[in-house]
Design a protein around this motif. Sequence first.
Motif: not given
Length: 445
Positions: A262, A266-268, A293, A296-297, A308, A341, A344
């Motif tokens: 990913t 998409y993560l933040t 999200q 995903l985490w 990532v 990254v 988060e």
Amino acid sequence: MSDAELVLRSTRVVTPRGTRAATVAVSAGTITAVLPYDAAVPATARLEDVGDHVLLPGLVDTHVHVNDPGRTEWEGFWTATRAAAAGGITTLIDMPLNSLPPTTTVGNLRTKREAAAGRVHVDVGFWGGALPDNTEHLRPLHDAGVFGFKAFLSPSGVEEFPHLDRAQLARTLSGTTGFGGLLIVHAEDPHYLAAAPQRGGPRYADFLASRPRSAEDTAVAALVAEAGRLGARVHILHLSSSDALPLIAAARAEGVRVTVETCPHYLTLTAEEVPDGASEFKCCPPIREAANQDLLWRALADGTIDCVVTDHSPSTADLKTGDFATAWGGISGLQLSLSAVWTEARRRGHGLEDVVRWMSARTAALAGLGRKGAIEAGRDADFAVLAPDETFTVDPAGLQHRNRVTAYAGRTLYGVVKSTWLRGERIAGDGGFTEPKGTLLTRPR
């Protein structure tokens, strides 16, 4: 350590066996030893004591669109690799499309390498491309050293890189499996995309509806089914739909050789915060909702998602219009990926060891780069020195990307990269850069 030319010392060194105070010895660009913090330094060695800053292995980004040659006004090797170095990335692998010509034949690979020669600040490798009509070129490209082959299951956005239908995917997978190749796949189903509402205009909600999760989920299902049937090795690119995660986990449990990545955006970033008309947030698949999200985490934490990467995909500013239907889809993230990254990750209770696993160790493993991705004896002396508790506010004027359009503008991030090292030489630090010292990589045999 007696033959060390360089010694780096930190109270916090991230190694495969944990974070500890350590002294790292380097000779001829290779880590020769990781020793106790108070180890004696030979008189012939240069000592770099970074104090309480964290010494990380240089990041390995396996998903970067440099666009050079042919669309160099979008991005080029000089600017992309400077941005990478500024962000603690010491190795990147360039995608085969958005350059002209695309990296789909050995001759085109040669053209790409000639464009990059002498202009890369970090180490650079190349993916090949798998098209409906270039099956006979895949084995020669493999033998020439590409790291694998990228394919699309839906239109790519550029006419010179058409997508594969189901029969073409099976034929390509059969070929790559025959010589031990890796197929990396943009997985969205074109039929589901065509059936989705296509309204256009500035509303992000309309754009999100045009790229539904079902398009990703259906394409992922088709891909893992073919991979399982043929015994192929596949990698799912830039996963954004959390609905596909149970399918991926089940396929792995059945022995399918599938990995998945990913991306920082998409993560933040979340759909709820994207302003209408702000097409700097447009990418495909799209940035989805906060609840997605969170999943995903969770998948990163449990290992369902392996790694990532940035999917750095820039364009000129004029292509980022306020209409989400017509704006270029891509986010520029090379310089900011580590900090984004980490910001988060720390909020969610993860440590830098997790970030290193996702953004260095596992990406190096994906590409088969056994000398990258860790601080231990025998690896390349590639490092990032990070002040993890310092913050900065993203100012586009401070970015090294050729076109300073960013979805992160104005965000305050944790983690300031103080310096970046490539094979024992400092290549970036204090806002400056050395002349290019990167090498062009081929897939280890």
